[in-house]
Design an enzyme around this catalytic site. Structure first.
Site, PDB file in Angstrom:
ATOM      1  N   CYS A 185      40.386  44.386  42.319  1.00  0.00           N
ATOM      2  CA  CYS A 185      40.866  43.001  42.355  1.00  0.00           C
ATOM      3  C   CYS A 185      42.130  42.967  41.502  1.00  0.00           C
ATOM      4  O   CYS A 185      42.848  43.958  41.423  1.00  0.00           O
ATOM      5  CB  CYS A 185      39.793  42.016  41.888  1.00  0.00           C
ATOM      6  SG  CYS A 185      39.305  42.209  40.157  1.00  0.00           S
ATOM      7  N   ARG A 186      42.411  41.862  40.813  1.00  0.00           N
ATOM      8  CA  ARG A 186      43.641  41.795  40.024  1.00  0.00           C
ATOM      9  C   ARG A 186      43.497  42.547  38.707  1.00  0.00           C
ATOM     10  O   ARG A 186      44.350  43.345  38.340  1.00  0.00           O
ATOM     11  CB  ARG A 186      44.012  40.328  39.768  1.00  0.00           C
ATOM     12  CG  ARG A 186      45.332  40.167  39.045  1.00  0.00           C
ATOM     13  CD  ARG A 186      45.806  38.717  39.057  1.00  0.00           C
ATOM     14  NE  ARG A 186      47.117  38.621  38.432  1.00  0.00           N
ATOM     15  CZ  ARG A 186      47.284  38.327  37.142  1.00  0.00           C
ATOM     16  NH1 ARG A 186      46.247  38.115  36.362  1.00  0.00           N
ATOM     17  NH2 ARG A 186      48.497  38.244  36.635  1.00  0.00           N
TER      18      ARG A 186
END
Length: 110
Positions: free
Chosen positions: A62-63
């Site tokens: 993800c981020r």
């Protein structure tokens, strides 16, 4: 309560031919993602489980690593060999790994 250690790998150590599952939202994906990654937003993973390739390790990103940790934990519970990519796409980009946008041009991490 006992929690098993979630398998994790640094972004720089993800094999080039790895199955990479990006669980970020559509706008994050459009701005920039790892070339060849599979995009299934976190909220859709349960309904789209069948899209994951059979066998092999799924590297979840993800981020920064929070959402992907939750998804990796879920996948492991479903019997999938999953690992969390520590530091997420921010570390991926910082490690000099390629990031592309939807057109295939150079992208950036949102």
């Amino acid at each position: 309560m006992f929690h098993s250690q979630l398998p994790a790998v640094d972004a720089a150590a993800v094999p080039a031919d790895a199955t990479l599952l990006d669980v970020r939202e559509d706008d994050e994906w459009a701005a920039g993602h790892a070339k060849g990654a599979l995009h299934i937003p976190m909220g859709e993973v349960v309904g789209r489980l069948s899209e994951l390739p059979e066998g092999g390790t799924v590297h979840v990103v993800c981020r920064v690593g929070g959402r992907s940790a939750q998804v990796a934990q879920y996948l492991i519970a479903q019997g999938v060999d999953a690992v969390n990519v520590s530091g997420g796409m921010l570390d991926w980009e910082a490690a000099g790994r390629p990031v592309v946008d939807d057109s295939g041009a150079e992208g950036y991490v949102l």
